[in-house]
Design a protein around this motif. Structure first.
Motif, short mmCIF file in Angstrom:
data_model
loop_
_atom_site.label_atom_id
_atom_site.label_comp_id
_atom_site.label_asym_id
_atom_site.label_seq_id
_atom_site.Cartn_x
_atom_site.Cartn_y
_atom_site.Cartn_z
N GLU A 190 0.61 -1.38 -0.25
CA GLU A 190 0.44 -0.19 0.07
C GLU A 190 0.42 1.34 0.51
OE1 GLU A 190 -3.23 0.20 -0.99
OE2 GLU A 190 -3.67 -1.47 -0.74
N VAL A 191 1.92 1.63 0.47
CA VAL A 191 2.75 2.56 1.17
C VAL A 191 3.26 2.51 -0.68
CG1 VAL A 191 4.79 3.52 1.97
CG2 VAL A 191 3.16 2.27 3.26
N ARG A 192 3.80 1.46 -1.07
CA ARG A 192 4.38 0.87 -2.35
C ARG A 192 3.76 1.57 -3.42
NH1 ARG A 192 6.28 -4.14 -2.50
NH2 ARG A 192 5.07 -4.76 -4.33
N LYS A 193 2.77 1.84 -3.51
CA LYS A 193 1.59 1.54 -4.59
C LYS A 193 1.53 3.66 -4.29
CE LYS A 193 -3.25 0.82 -6.47
NZ LYS A 193 -4.17 0.54 -5.69
N THR A 194 0.59 4.07 -2.84
CA THR A 194 1.16 5.27 -2.83
C THR A 194 2.21 6.52 -2.54
OG1 THR A 194 -0.60 4.80 -1.02
CG2 THR A 194 -0.11 6.90 -1.40
N GLU A 195 2.53 6.25 -2.90
CA GLU A 195 3.97 6.66 -3.34
C GLU A 195 4.54 6.54 -4.53
OE1 GLU A 195 5.17 9.15 -0.68
OE2 GLU A 195 3.79 8.43 0.98
N THR A 196 4.62 5.18 -5.37
CA THR A 196 4.90 5.23 -6.60
C THR A 196 4.14 5.97 -7.17
OG1 THR A 196 6.06 3.18 -5.94
CG2 THR A 196 5.38 3.83 -8.07
N LEU A 197 3.19 6.03 -7.57
CA LEU A 197 1.78 7.46 -7.99
C LEU A 197 1.94 8.32 -7.89
CD1 LEU A 197 -1.75 5.58 -6.96
CD2 LEU A 197 -0.10 5.05 -9.03
N LYS A 198 2.60 8.77 -6.45
CA LYS A 198 2.98 9.97 -6.39
C LYS A 198 4.24 10.37 -7.56
CE LYS A 198 1.95 10.87 -1.23
NZ LYS A 198 2.50 11.15 -0.71
N ALA A 199 5.08 9.52 -7.03
CA ALA A 199 5.94 9.60 -7.79
C ALA A 199 6.03 9.83 -9.41
CB ALA A 199 7.38 8.48 -7.20
N VAL A 200 5.56 9.47 -9.78
CA VAL A 200 4.98 9.00 -11.03
C VAL A 200 4.29 10.22 -12.25
CG1 VAL A 200 4.39 7.15 -13.46
CG2 VAL A 200 5.69 5.77 -11.17
N GLU A 201 3.85 10.87 -11.21
CA GLU A 201 2.55 11.72 -11.60
C GLU A 201 3.76 13.13 -11.68
OE1 GLU A 201 -0.75 12.72 -12.49
OE2 GLU A 201 -0.60 10.95 -12.57
N LYS A 202 4.78 12.93 -10.85
CA LYS A 202 5.36 14.16 -10.93
C LYS A 202 6.11 14.15 -12.78
CE LYS A 202 6.78 14.20 -6.34
NZ LYS A 202 7.61 14.26 -5.60
N LEU A 203 6.66 12.76 -13.16
CA LEU A 203 7.06 12.04 -14.38
C LEU A 203 5.26 13.00 -15.56
CD1 LEU A 203 9.41 11.99 -15.85
CD2 LEU A 203 8.45 9.27 -16.15
N VAL A 204 4.90 12.60 -15.46
CA VAL A 204 4.25 12.31 -15.98
C VAL A 204 3.61 13.61 -16.62
CG1 VAL A 204 1.53 11.73 -16.81
CG2 VAL A 204 2.86 10.40 -15.86
N GLU A 205 3.37 14.63 -15.28
CA GLU A 205 3.09 15.89 -15.43
C GLU A 205 4.09 16.85 -15.63
OE1 GLU A 205 0.08 16.85 -11.18
OE2 GLU A 205 2.44 17.51 -11.50
N THR A 206 5.39 15.94 -16.08
CA THR A 206 7.03 16.82 -17.42
C THR A 206 6.12 16.91 -18.16
OG1 THR A 206 7.79 16.97 -15.03
CG2 THR A 206 8.95 17.67 -16.77
N THR A 227 7.79 -2.13 -9.13
CA THR A 227 6.64 -1.30 -8.75
C THR A 227 5.84 -1.51 -10.26
OG1 THR A 227 8.35 0.20 -10.01
CG2 THR A 227 7.67 0.73 -7.29
N TYR A 228 5.72 -2.15 -11.37
CA TYR A 228 6.03 -2.61 -12.49
C TYR A 228 4.51 -2.19 -12.74
CZ TYR A 228 3.59 -7.31 -12.37
OH TYR A 228 3.49 -8.25 -11.62
N ASN A 229 3.83 -3.12 -11.84
CA ASN A 229 2.03 -3.42 -11.90
C ASN A 229 1.46 -1.82 -11.29
OD1 ASN A 229 2.82 -3.93 -9.24
ND2 ASN A 229 1.56 -5.30 -9.06
N ILE A 230 2.53 -1.17 -10.42
CA ILE A 230 1.73 0.77 -10.07
C ILE A 230 1.81 1.00 -11.41
CG2 ILE A 230 1.60 1.86 -8.29
CD1 ILE A 230 2.65 -0.68 -6.68
N THR A 231 3.35 1.83 -11.84
CA THR A 231 3.70 2.25 -12.81
C THR A 231 3.23 2.65 -13.71
OG1 THR A 231 5.70 2.71 -11.52
CG2 THR A 231 5.51 3.22 -14.23
#
Lengths: 367, 367
Positions: A190-206, A227-231
């Motif tokens: 759950e932590v991995r998912k929540t934090e990964t989504l936040k991190a990858v969002e920065k990349l997508v927004e960029t 994180t393959y199945n989250i990202t």
């Protein structure tokens, strides 16, 4: 120079000379297939990282399964892959210095090369070399999505650098990458998912900000095995770049069970000096310990007490206490990538027998 | 296959491509000379351990300085040394299994071979192979002087095994060895001295008991770098088998200052993503961490925060904060032996310039 020889296909695994880096071929092929199938279903591409296997044999298997290209970490790794016919290679690091940059340009004659940058000075050097060599290479920006290793800051600084790349002669701006390496081994899903989504969002927004600035962003690359199945579910991510999933290791098995362990180091017992102690011939020069001691596999009652350079000191009880000098024992490394880098060959096993001796041509390719 | 090439002699060290395993030749030669001079004065022989350098070049330097032979850990290392003309090689471990034992017998045709044993079964196997091959090899008993890894118990059990060796056709009983590996890195000299003397006394007493039983004990071999000047003063010890003294490493420098650090990994800065952070191109695949993170050398204000596979994450302040991408920085590994085993060549430096590219032919020789 040495009297070592390679055993013939068909040799039972227990007759292999030790220490030997053994791969369960069914399991490794299953891992490749499982990731690719998942990615196909989620409409995201796979560009596996060869820093794990360092081997054209496995790169070809990944490409045959549907990977769009191969990642690697060093120019010398890319040279191995290009020479083996891999058509598109992404170096996920900054390539610095005239010698390495010139080699990169030379590689662009045999493969489509993509390289990561995070500074305008590097963009300038790459562009000058590309012009001098008459080569064109693809460039992606490494964006720091929270790992705080390399990378430009998300948003405006990355957009500014992207514009510089787009204008630089000899360079083709391809997009962005971000490696959430600080999250891939987090044990809590759950932590991995929540934090990964936040991190990858920065990349997508960029990437979106770059598009708003008029730039064409074809590649948005991220993810590790954990994180393959989250990202891979994030809209806007175009491709995944995991490495360890192919063989897995003891560390990643504590993160996720989607892939099965294919890689072990086969050792033999060399001494039984005490009832509770067995000594094996696989130490720090056969199994890395940067993520902890390996685990004995396929036997109960064996625990690694310590490794010295060429010895495993194994505490034994029960079944394991019956081990005699000459008996074989398998160890699951905690870190596959650094363990593989100690060896020159894989011994590929199917149904308990050797099928193929596979060279690790990228071993030691650190430059 | 790769476009890497070796720089020519005379190349300034700061122009070497990175990561590079660099050796200060004056320092390494000084270390060899210092140990040999000490041993000559104390009338004890030196049989240096090649598991550290894995290189015939350095074995020859040690022999030229006065070493009586070379130790190594594996049959494949011995093959490298024998092929390079080293006349007498002692394998300080148990060699188990028909294939390796047969290779050992073959080696006895090109070098005087001595091997360590700790069980009657191994003595039987060696004797049978020696007879089958028409070879003769020297055998020493590894006595457990307190490390509790391999080895027979001191006293009667070792004497019993010695008698079996002396009777075994094809084998020549040469003596005993004991490695006080549990003490060599003890930081407290007084503790190290007291405990080492106790450990080595067990070995010497065992040799004396063998002599009383009518056996000829020519070799009483012990010591590592951290105990050379303790073990080497014990009456009855005939030779020392240290390895790390030749180059030293960050770990041993915390134990003794008798030898100077000759070995570093030269890296370059590849990214300066933040004022307090520099990223280098030397990670876990260039510098081992089994005894801790390397130390930045020759610069103030640089501290290794972490290593990933191909990155060093360096916290910088003061002088080090001025580092730019492309700048070089040297790292002192905490464990030389396992760091050397990651590399294919030494770059030998004298007066700031490359003098020789030295192959590490024993790298990866784990079988």
């Amino acid at each position: 120079m040495t009297l070592e020889y390679f055993p013939l296909p068909g040799t039972p695994v227990e007759q292999l000379d030790t220490p030997a880096l053994i791969i369960d071929l069914d399991v490794a092929e299953g891992n490749i297939s499982k990731l690719q199938t998942w990615a196909n279903r989620h409409k995201v591409a796979v560009r596996p990282h060869a820093k794990t296997h360092k081997s054209p044999y496995w790169a070809r298997k990944q490409l045959a399964a549907g990977a769009i290209g191969i990642c690697c970490a060093k120019v010398s790794e890319a040279e191995v892959l290009a020479n083996a016919g891999v058509p598109e290679i992404m170096i996920t690091n900054q390539i610095i210095g005239e010698r390495k940059i010139t080699r990169l340009m030379s590689l662009a004659r045999s493969a489509r090369m993509i390289v990561a940058v995070d500074s305008p000075e590097n963009v300038r050097d790459l562009s000058e070399a590309a012009q001098a060599c008459g080569a064109e290479i693809g460039v992606i920006i490494e964006v720091d999505t929270g790992m705080h290793r390399c990378g430009t800051a998300p948003g405006a600084p990355s957009v500014k650098l992207a514009k510089a790349i787009a204008k630089a002669p000899g360079l083709r701006f391809d997009g962005v990458m971000g490696y959430e390496g600080h999250l891939v081994a987090n044990r809590d899903y759950e932590v991995r998912k929540t934090e990964t989504l936040k991190a990858v969002e920065k990349l997508v927004e960029t990437a979106d900000a770059m598009r708003k600035a008029g730039l064409d962003v074809k590649i948005v690359s991220a993810a590790g095995t954990g994180t393959y199945n989250i990202t891979g579910t994030v809209k806007g991510v175009t491709e995944l770049q995991p490495g360890s999933y192919i063989f897995m290791d003891g560390d990643y098995l504590q993160v996720l069970k989607d892939f099965k362990p294919a890689l072990h180091v086969l050792a033999q017992v060399t001494s039984r000096p005490a009832p509770d102690r067995a000594i094996t011939d696989a130490g720090l020069k056969s199994i890395s310990t940067d993520r902890g001691f390996p685990a004995a596999a396929g036997i109960t009652g064996a625990t690694v007490k310590s490794l010295s350079e060429e010895h495993g000191n194994i505490t034994v009880e029960g079944e394991a206490a019956k081990l005699r000098p000459g008996d074989k024992i398998r160890f699951l490394p905690m870190h596959g990538d650094t363990t593989i880098n100690l060896h020159t060959h894989y011994f590929g096993i199917r149904n308990g027998k050797l099928e193929a001796v596979i060279p690790i041509e990228g071993r030691g390719k650190i430059r």
